[in-house]
Design a protein around this motif. Structure first.
Motif, PDB file in Angstrom:
ATOM      1  N   ARG A  53       0.759  -1.114  -0.109  1.00  0.00           N
ATOM      2  CA  ARG A  53      -0.013  -0.140   0.140  1.00  0.00           C
ATOM      3  C   ARG A  53       1.038   1.359  -0.034  1.00  0.00           C
ATOM      4  O   ARG A  53       2.121   1.283   0.544  1.00  0.00           O
ATOM      5  N   ARG A  54       0.192   2.348  -0.419  1.00  0.00           N
ATOM      6  CA  ARG A  54       0.872   3.749  -0.320  1.00  0.00           C
ATOM      7  C   ARG A  54      -0.109   4.423   0.545  1.00  0.00           C
ATOM      8  O   ARG A  54      -1.232   4.070   0.797  1.00  0.00           O
ATOM      9  N   PHE A  80       3.191  -7.674   4.886  1.00  0.00           N
ATOM     10  CA  PHE A  80       2.409  -6.386   4.667  1.00  0.00           C
ATOM     11  C   PHE A  80       3.421  -5.118   4.462  1.00  0.00           C
ATOM     12  O   PHE A  80       3.913  -4.740   5.392  1.00  0.00           O
ATOM     13  N   VAL A  81       3.412  -4.487   3.302  1.00  0.00           N
ATOM     14  CA  VAL A  81       4.416  -3.355   3.018  1.00  0.00           C
ATOM     15  C   VAL A  81       3.512  -2.041   2.923  1.00  0.00           C
ATOM     16  O   VAL A  81       2.580  -1.990   2.214  1.00  0.00           O
ATOM     17  N   ASP A  82       3.961  -1.129   3.569  1.00  0.00           N
ATOM     18  CA  ASP A  82       3.564   0.273   3.867  1.00  0.00           C
ATOM     19  C   ASP A  82       4.670   1.435   2.984  1.00  0.00           C
ATOM     20  O   ASP A  82       5.824   1.349   3.688  1.00  0.00           O
ATOM     21  N   PHE A  83       4.479   1.693   1.722  1.00  0.00           N
ATOM     22  CA  PHE A  83       5.309   2.526   1.258  1.00  0.00           C
ATOM     23  C   PHE A  83       5.484   3.965   1.614  1.00  0.00           C
ATOM     24  O   PHE A  83       6.211   4.849   1.254  1.00  0.00           O
ATOM     25  N   GLY A  84       4.284   4.187   2.277  1.00  0.00           N
ATOM     26  CA  GLY A  84       4.170   5.668   3.216  1.00  0.00           C
ATOM     27  C   GLY A  84       4.032   6.943   2.123  1.00  0.00           C
ATOM     28  O   GLY A  84       3.159   6.207   0.950  1.00  0.00           O
ATOM     29  N   VAL A  85       3.999   7.801   2.519  1.00  0.00           N
ATOM     30  CA  VAL A  85       3.212   9.203   1.853  1.00  0.00           C
ATOM     31  C   VAL A  85       4.081   9.516   0.221  1.00  0.00           C
ATOM     32  O   VAL A  85       3.320   9.621  -0.599  1.00  0.00           O
ATOM     33  N   ASP A  86       5.304   9.200   0.254  1.00  0.00           N
ATOM     34  CA  ASP A  86       6.064   9.745  -0.814  1.00  0.00           C
ATOM     35  C   ASP A  86       7.212   8.932  -1.062  1.00  0.00           C
ATOM     36  O   ASP A  86       7.678   8.161  -0.219  1.00  0.00           O
ATOM     37  N   HIS A  90      10.663   5.845   4.398  1.00  0.00           N
ATOM     38  CA  HIS A  90      11.147   4.512   4.157  1.00  0.00           C
ATOM     39  C   HIS A  90      10.224   3.588   4.206  1.00  0.00           C
ATOM     40  O   HIS A  90       9.242   3.442   5.355  1.00  0.00           O
ATOM     41  N   PRO A  91      10.058   2.589   3.552  1.00  0.00           N
ATOM     42  CA  PRO A  91       9.118   1.367   3.647  1.00  0.00           C
ATOM     43  C   PRO A  91       9.146   0.607   4.833  1.00  0.00           C
ATOM     44  O   PRO A  91       9.949   0.444   5.270  1.00  0.00           O
TER      45      PRO A  91
END
Length: 163
Positions: A53-54, A80-86, A90-91
């Protein structure tokens, strides 16, 4: 074109390889496996399903389906990967056994379905599910509040116990 899913799979692959796991992307179309991980001699295989997700939605969660309530295996894990806002973020990645994921999805959906929706109306059944880092924000009380995912963040070592 949304390449977030592919980016998540490659991120997880890089983390596994950096930690000396033997890992490979599964062929496209394998229903419950994105990455296969094995021990040094190939005696034990584990499967990883990657959800990425982003920071686009308000609940910080990942899309799941009804089928994920029943996908459980001793050698199946979710990343579960979170790529953050931009791109500067840091993932972050959480590695969970499939049994924990299935139980969480089942219970959260059961509670969500039993609570009134807008205007006090009963909710309609759906095949959509959400996997959240903090269910308290939704009003769903299943003992999965803020911080419940902390023990699973970057917990790659649990894979060494199975492969």
């Amino acid at each position: 074109m949304n390449l977030t899913g592919a980016a998540g799979e490659h991120y997880v692959m890089s983390q596994l390889l950096r930690r000396d796991f033997i890992a490979a992307l599964a062929p496209v179309g394998v229903p419950n496996t994105d990455i296969v991980v094995t021990d040094a001699v190939g005696d034990r295989l584990a499967s990883l399903q990657v959800k990425s997700r982003r920071e686009l939605g308000g609940d910080g969660g990942w899309h799941m389906g009804k089928k994920h309530e029943a996908i459980v295996g001793e050698l199946l894990f979710y990343c579960f990967v979170d790529f953050g806002v931009d791109l500067k973020a840091h993932p972050r990645c959480w590695v969970l056994p499939s049994a924990v994921v299935a139980e969480t999805i089942r219970e959260s959906y059961r509670v969500w379905l039993s609570t009134p929706g807008k205007g006090g109306r009963m909710r309609n059944s759906t095949d959509h599910r959400r996997f959240l880092p903090n269910f308290d924000r939704t009003g769903i009380s299943i003992e999965r509040g803020a911080g419940w995912l902390d023990p699973y963040e970057d917990n790659w070592e649990q894979l060494r116990g199975v492969v």
